[in-house]
Design a protein around this motif. Sequence first.
Motif, mmCIF file in Angstrom:
data_model
loop_
_atom_site.group_PDB
_atom_site.id
_atom_site.type_symbol
_atom_site.label_atom_id
_atom_site.label_comp_id
_atom_site.label_asym_id
_atom_site.label_seq_id
_atom_site.Cartn_x
_atom_site.Cartn_y
_atom_site.Cartn_z
ATOM 1 N N LYS A 53 0.836 -1.196 0.000
ATOM 2 C CA LYS A 53 0.000 0.000 0.000
ATOM 3 C C LYS A 53 0.878 1.256 0.000
ATOM 4 C CE LYS A 53 -4.350 0.395 2.035
ATOM 5 N NZ LYS A 53 -5.236 0.382 3.190
ATOM 6 N N LEU A 54 1.950 1.234 0.778
ATOM 7 C CA LEU A 54 2.881 2.362 0.829
ATOM 8 C C LEU A 54 3.588 2.538 -0.512
ATOM 9 C CD1 LEU A 54 4.204 4.583 2.519
ATOM 10 C CD2 LEU A 54 5.878 2.918 3.273
ATOM 11 N N LYS A 99 1.160 4.055 -2.938
ATOM 12 C CA LYS A 99 0.975 5.478 -2.616
ATOM 13 C C LYS A 99 2.163 6.293 -3.126
ATOM 14 C CE LYS A 99 0.162 8.577 1.273
ATOM 15 N NZ LYS A 99 0.067 8.687 2.718
ATOM 16 N N ASN A 100 3.396 5.792 -2.902
ATOM 17 C CA ASN A 100 4.586 6.484 -3.387
ATOM 18 C C ASN A 100 4.600 6.552 -4.910
ATOM 19 O OD1 ASN A 100 5.578 7.010 -0.850
ATOM 20 N ND2 ASN A 100 7.028 5.329 -0.855
#
Length: 108
Positions: free
Chosen positions: A4-5, A8-9
Amino acid sequence: MKNKLLLKNKILFEKIIEEATMDCYSEYEQIAGWNCVLEDNLIVPCKCLIGKESAILEKIDMNDSSSEIFGIIKLNKSYMRVPIEDISLENINFMSYIEAYRYWRKYG
C-alpha cells in the motif's frame, strides 16, 4: 501494508513526474523541466546528507549540457556539485521530489 505504501509512493511520483515532464519532447527538455520543478519546490538552503555527512544544499543547478541536475552543497567550508539523486534531505516533503526524480531516472 508495504504494498500500500509502495503504491501510494508510485502515485505521488507519477504526479510529480507528470508535472516535471509535461509538454517536454526531448530528454534535455525533460531535464530542464525537472530542474524547474526542483527549484520551485525545494526551499534552499536546507539541511541535507551526503552519505553520512551533514551538509547544506545551497542551490539546484544543471550541468552545461543540460543532461544532469546537481545540488550545490556546502560541506564544512567547501562547496561541491553533487548529482541531485545522491542527496538526502531531512524534510520528507522535499525529499519526495528527489525520490520521484530517482524513480524517473530508473524507470523512465
